[in-house]
Design a protein around this motif. Structure first.
Motif, mmCIF file in Angstrom:
data_model
loop_
_atom_site.group_PDB
_atom_site.id
_atom_site.type_symbol
_atom_site.label_atom_id
_atom_site.label_comp_id
_atom_site.label_asym_id
_atom_site.label_seq_id
_atom_site.Cartn_x
_atom_site.Cartn_y
_atom_site.Cartn_z
ATOM 1 N N THR A 48 33.801 -22.793 -89.927
ATOM 2 C CA THR A 48 34.896 -23.684 -90.102
ATOM 3 C C THR A 48 34.801 -24.581 -91.144
ATOM 4 O O THR A 48 35.459 -25.215 -91.756
ATOM 5 N N TYR A 49 33.270 -25.234 -91.334
ATOM 6 C CA TYR A 49 33.160 -26.028 -92.276
ATOM 7 C C TYR A 49 32.749 -25.539 -93.625
ATOM 8 O O TYR A 49 32.199 -26.571 -94.653
ATOM 9 N N ASP A 50 32.922 -24.355 -93.999
ATOM 10 C CA ASP A 50 32.429 -23.714 -95.263
ATOM 11 C C ASP A 50 33.444 -24.362 -96.284
ATOM 12 O O ASP A 50 32.734 -24.555 -97.344
ATOM 13 N N PRO A 51 34.507 -24.518 -96.218
ATOM 14 C CA PRO A 51 35.260 -25.021 -97.422
ATOM 15 C C PRO A 51 34.821 -26.612 -97.717
ATOM 16 O O PRO A 51 35.428 -26.866 -98.865
ATOM 17 N N VAL A 52 34.338 -27.392 -96.710
ATOM 18 C CA VAL A 52 33.977 -28.550 -97.182
ATOM 19 C C VAL A 52 32.428 -28.663 -97.789
ATOM 20 O O VAL A 52 31.499 -28.570 -97.235
ATOM 21 N N ALA A 53 32.611 -28.419 -99.298
ATOM 22 C CA ALA A 53 31.134 -28.316 -99.965
ATOM 23 C C ALA A 53 31.261 -28.857 -101.130
ATOM 24 O O ALA A 53 32.372 -29.098 -101.958
ATOM 25 N N LYS A 54 30.153 -29.452 -101.658
ATOM 26 C CA LYS A 54 30.093 -30.159 -102.970
ATOM 27 C C LYS A 54 28.733 -29.171 -103.485
ATOM 28 O O LYS A 54 29.054 -28.419 -103.879
#
Length: 155
Positions: A48-54
Motif C-alpha cells: 500500500t505504501y510502495d508509491p510513497v518513495a524517495k
C-alpha cells in the motif's frame, strides 16, 4: 526445602529456577505473538505504501520492520533464555511503537532518503500493530529482566 506428594524433596533454589523458566516461556510466547502481529500487519500494508518513495520507500521500511519482527519472534522461541535475544526483541518492538506514534502525532516531513510518513489517523491495522508493539515492548522488557535473573542464578 519442600516436600512433594511423592515424598521427594525439591530444593527451594530449584523450584525458583523452574518458576522462572515457566514465566520466561509465558513471556516468550506473548512477546512472539505481539511481534508476529507486528510482522503480519507491516507485511500486509507494505504494498500500500510502495508509491510513497524517495530513495527508500515507506513500503520498504514496512518490509524491513516485518522481517525484523518475524526474526525476533523466531529467535525468542528458539533461544529465549539468552538476554541478547530479549534485547533484540525489545528494540524491534519499541522502535516499531516509537515510529507509529511519532508519525501519527508529529509531521517531521521527509529527511535524508526517508519519505514523509506523517499519517494523522488511526485505522484498525495501525491500531492492532501499535497495541501489539506496546504489549511486545512490555513483555520483552520483563523477559529481559527474567532472562538476566535466570542467567545469574544458573551460574
Amino acid at each position: 526445602m519442600s516436600v512433594l506428594g511423592s515424598g521427594t524433596r525439591v530444593p527451594l533454589r530449584e523450584r525458583r529456577t523452574t518458576a522462572l523458566d515457566v514465566w520466561l516461556w509465558v513471556l516468550r510466547l506473548l512477546t512472539a505473538a505481539g511481534l508476529a502481529v507486528d510482522a503480519y500487519v507491516h507485511a500486509d500494508l507494505a504494498a500500500t505504501y510502495d508509491p510513497v518513495a524517495k530513495t527508500i520507500g515507506q513500503g520498504d521500511l514496512f518490509r524491513a520492520e516485518a522481517g525484523a519482527a518475524a526474526l525476533a519472534a523466531v529467535l525468542l522461541l528458539l533461544f529465549g533464555t539468552r538476554p541478547l535475544v530479549w534485547v533484540f526483541a525489545l528494540l524491534v518492538a519499541a522502535a516499531g511503537l516509537a515510529a507509529v506514534l511519532l508519525y501519527r502525532y508529529v509531521d517531521i516531513g521527509a529527511f535524508g532518503p526517508l519519505p514523509s510518513m506523517y499519517e494523522p489517523v488511526w485505522y484498525p491495522e495501525k491500531t492492532a500493530s501499535a497495541v501489539a508493539e506496546a504489549a511486545a515492548t512490555a513483555t520483552a522488557a520483563a523477559g529481559l529482566l527474567l532472562a538476566r535473573r535466570r542467567r545469574t542464578r544458573t551460574r
